[in-house]
Motif scaffolding. Structure first.
Motif, PDB file in Angstrom:
ATOM      1  N   LYS A   1       0.834  -1.192   0.000  1.00 29.77           N
ATOM      2  CA  LYS A   1       0.000   0.000   0.000  1.00 29.77           C
ATOM      3  C   LYS A   1       0.874   1.251   0.000  1.00 29.77           C
ATOM      4  O   LYS A   1       1.996   1.239   0.482  1.00 29.77           O
ATOM      5  N   PHE A   2       0.309   2.329  -0.543  1.00 27.80           N
ATOM      6  CA  PHE A   2       1.034   3.587  -0.627  1.00 27.80           C
ATOM      7  C   PHE A   2       0.769   4.394   0.642  1.00 27.80           C
ATOM      8  O   PHE A   2      -0.363   4.836   0.874  1.00 27.80           O
ATOM      9  N   SER A   3       1.790   4.580   1.441  1.00 25.77           N
ATOM     10  CA  SER A   3       1.619   5.264   2.726  1.00 25.77           C
ATOM     11  C   SER A   3       1.597   6.781   2.590  1.00 25.77           C
ATOM     12  O   SER A   3       1.143   7.484   3.481  1.00 25.77           O
ATOM     13  N   HIS A   4       2.085   7.287   1.457  1.00 27.24           N
ATOM     14  CA  HIS A   4       2.098   8.736   1.233  1.00 27.24           C
ATOM     15  C   HIS A   4       2.148   9.009  -0.267  1.00 27.24           C
ATOM     16  O   HIS A   4       2.474   8.119  -1.058  1.00 27.24           O
ATOM     17  N   PRO A   5       1.836  10.224  -0.701  1.00 24.54           N
ATOM     18  CA  PRO A   5       1.875  10.526  -2.132  1.00 24.54           C
ATOM     19  C   PRO A   5       3.297  10.450  -2.690  1.00 24.54           C
ATOM     20  O   PRO A   5       4.271  10.727  -1.978  1.00 24.54           O
ATOM     21  N   HIS A   6       3.386  10.090  -3.949  1.00 22.54           N
ATOM     22  CA  HIS A   6       4.657  10.092  -4.667  1.00 22.54           C
ATOM     23  C   HIS A   6       4.639  11.291  -5.607  1.00 22.54           C
ATOM     24  O   HIS A   6       3.721  11.444  -6.414  1.00 22.54           O
ATOM     25  N   PHE A   7       5.658  12.158  -5.508  1.00 20.72           N
ATOM     26  CA  PHE A   7       5.758  13.351  -6.352  1.00 20.72           C
ATOM     27  C   PHE A   7       6.829  13.151  -7.424  1.00 20.72           C
ATOM     28  O   PHE A   7       7.845  12.495  -7.179  1.00 20.72           O
TER      29      PHE A   7
ATOM     30  N   TYR B   1       8.820  23.009   1.670  1.00 22.87           N
ATOM     31  CA  TYR B   1       8.195  21.841   2.287  1.00 22.87           C
ATOM     32  C   TYR B   1       9.211  20.710   2.485  1.00 22.87           C
ATOM     33  O   TYR B   1       9.064  19.623   1.910  1.00 22.87           O
ATOM     34  N   PRO B   2      10.244  20.943   3.278  1.00 23.47           N
ATOM     35  CA  PRO B   2      11.264  19.899   3.478  1.00 23.47           C
ATOM     36  C   PRO B   2      10.696  18.606   4.060  1.00 23.47           C
ATOM     37  O   PRO B   2      11.269  17.542   3.871  1.00 23.47           O
ATOM     38  N   GLU B   3       9.534  18.696   4.725  1.00 24.41           N
ATOM     39  CA  GLU B   3       8.945  17.504   5.343  1.00 24.41           C
ATOM     40  C   GLU B   3       8.431  16.500   4.316  1.00 24.41           C
ATOM     41  O   GLU B   3       8.238  15.318   4.628  1.00 24.41           O
ATOM     42  N   ILE B   4       8.183  16.938   3.066  1.00 19.39           N
ATOM     43  CA  ILE B   4       7.731  15.991   2.035  1.00 19.39           C
ATOM     44  C   ILE B   4       8.806  15.753   0.970  1.00 19.39           C
ATOM     45  O   ILE B   4       8.571  15.044   0.000  1.00 19.39           O
ATOM     46  N   TYR B   5       9.993  16.340   1.190  1.00 22.40           N
ATOM     47  CA  TYR B   5      11.031  16.253   0.154  1.00 22.40           C
ATOM     48  C   TYR B   5      11.430  14.805  -0.136  1.00 22.40           C
ATOM     49  O   TYR B   5      11.735  14.458  -1.271  1.00 22.40           O
TER      50      TYR B   5
ATOM     51  N   LEU C   1       9.618  12.847  -2.980  1.00 26.24           N
ATOM     52  CA  LEU C   1       9.895  13.051  -4.395  1.00 26.24           C
ATOM     53  C   LEU C   1      10.581  11.810  -4.953  1.00 26.24           C
ATOM     54  O   LEU C   1      11.276  11.093  -4.233  1.00 26.24           O
ATOM     55  N   GLY C   2      10.397  11.575  -6.247  1.00 28.92           N
ATOM     56  CA  GLY C   2      11.013  10.418  -6.881  1.00 28.92           C
ATOM     57  C   GLY C   2      12.525  10.434  -6.743  1.00 28.92           C
ATOM     58  O   GLY C   2      13.145  11.493  -6.618  1.00 28.92           O
ATOM     59  N   LEU C   3      13.109   9.258  -6.777  1.00 29.57           N
ATOM     60  CA  LEU C   3      14.564   9.131  -6.666  1.00 29.57           C
ATOM     61  C   LEU C   3      15.259   9.351  -8.004  1.00 29.57           C
ATOM     62  O   LEU C   3      16.483   9.347  -8.089  1.00 29.57           O
TER      63      LEU C   3
END
Length: 365
Positions: free
Chosen positions: A88-94, A109-113, A116-118
């Protein structure tokens, strides 16, 4: 023109010093460069732009969408494995390919950095392919090759600061659409006079998915279509609208993916508010500029929305003319994996297509 002149002189000096100087051509440039020469907005001038670049002294010209193809395949393969294993996806993928969005996210927004994709950008990916894969084909070491990105975005110049794990730059210089126009006029070259040329035989062209990356919704369409093919489902192409914010739930097998597409960082604030309130999204495409790269800050002025829409229409048309729908159907992508990368997620693929996080964390961008 001062900084452009200095940049051009540096590239000319690289050629004079015996370096193998290769240009890579972004899709948004080829549907906007005609404006620099008084031509209709949105014309696909891929062939003529290749010839123009050859006239300016580039050894070879390669297709940036090939880099997008590799990244789509890498990222979609990761998601396909997660879906097959029932994770399952625990958080959005940007998405991670827009440098303006990356910088904004890191600072605001460093908390969601870390969501972001690798994956590096298409420009960085194809730069690495040129230096390491194509370099072997032509008998050159990575340090003997100079890669110049022909880009619609002045912010792409920041990506010339990034280095691979062995210290080699992905891309050495970036020339924007407007700078290319200035350079051509300085050399008294007119794109209207050019016969259509072809991309390098070593790295010929990207798929439809890789080409459509540069217009809003293109990245999501490319990613989900490749994901569908990997999971033996029928691709869904309903992402071709120009609204600044769009949402769509996509069913792939037993999996439902809630997706959002947004351009303009002020519009992202609306998405972020909804995420904080608990909105359930799995994949979010963010582009900093109006309608994506076609509205980039390196394109021909003035910036007018109707003009940008015509570029977007031209890019979608150019993408649809490609033989391969998705990266896994592109023969050159298959060859690169077979001869060099091995498979998606391999150590070699991670080295060349994923961010060097040790370097990235210390970097001011």
């Amino acid at each position: 023109m001062g900084k452009t002149k200095e940049l051009i002189l540096k590239i000319k000096e690289e050629i004079k010093n015996g370096k193998t100087v290769v240009a890579q051509l972004a899709p948004a440039v080829r549907v906007s460069i005609g404006e620099e020469f008084g031509l209709e907005v949105g014309l696909d001038l891929t062939g003529k732009t290749i010839s123009l670049l050859k006239k300016l002294g580039f050894y070879e010209v390669v297709d940036t969408p090939l880099g997008a193809d590799l990244l789509i395949y890498e990222e979609a393969s990761q998601f396909a494995e997660m879906i097959k294993k029932g994770k399952k996806f625990s958080h959005p993928h940007f998405n991670s390919c827009c440098v303006g969005w990356r910088r904004y996210c890191k600072q605001r927004y460093p908390e969601i950095y870390n969501q972001l994709g690798l994956i590096v950008s298409p420009m960085m990916a194809i730069g690495s392919v040129v230096k390491y894969y194509m370099g072997k084909k032509i008998g050159k070491k990575p340090e003997e090759i100079i890669v110049v990105g022909i880009m619609p975005c002045s912010l792409k110049k920041y990506e010339t600061l990034f280095r691979n794990s062995d210290g080699i730059k992905y891309v050495d210089y970036v020339i924007t659409t407007s700078e290319l126009g200035d350079w051509a006029r300085k050399e008294e070259l007119d794109i209207k006079d050019m016969e259509p040329g072809k991309f390098s035989e070593y790295l010929p062209c990207g798929s439809r998915s890789g080409t459509i990356f540069g217009v809003t919704g293109g990245l999501t369409e490319a990613f989900l279509n490749q994901l569908s093919v990997l999971l033996k489902e029928e691709p869904d192409e309903a992402f071709r609208k120009n609204e600044s914010i769009r949402e769509k739930t996509v069913e792939i097998g037993k999996m439902k993916l809630n997706t959002a597409i947004v351009y303009g960082l002020s519009h992202f604030e609306n998405i972020m508010k909804e995420l904080k309130q608990g909105k359930n999204l799995q994949f979010i495409e963010v582009m900093a500029c109006p309608m994506g790269c076609v509205g980039g800050p390196g394109q021909t002025l003035p910036f007018e929305l109707e003009k940008i829409k015509k570029r977007g229409k031209g890019m979608r048309g150019a993408a649809d003319a490609k033989e391969s729908r998705v990266p896994s159907e592109n023969p050159i992508v298959q060859r690169i994996y077979k001869e060099w990368l091995g498979e998606a997620g391999s150590a070699e693929a991670v080295k060349h297509l994923h961010f060097n996080w040790h370097y990235e964390r210390k970097h001011p961008i």
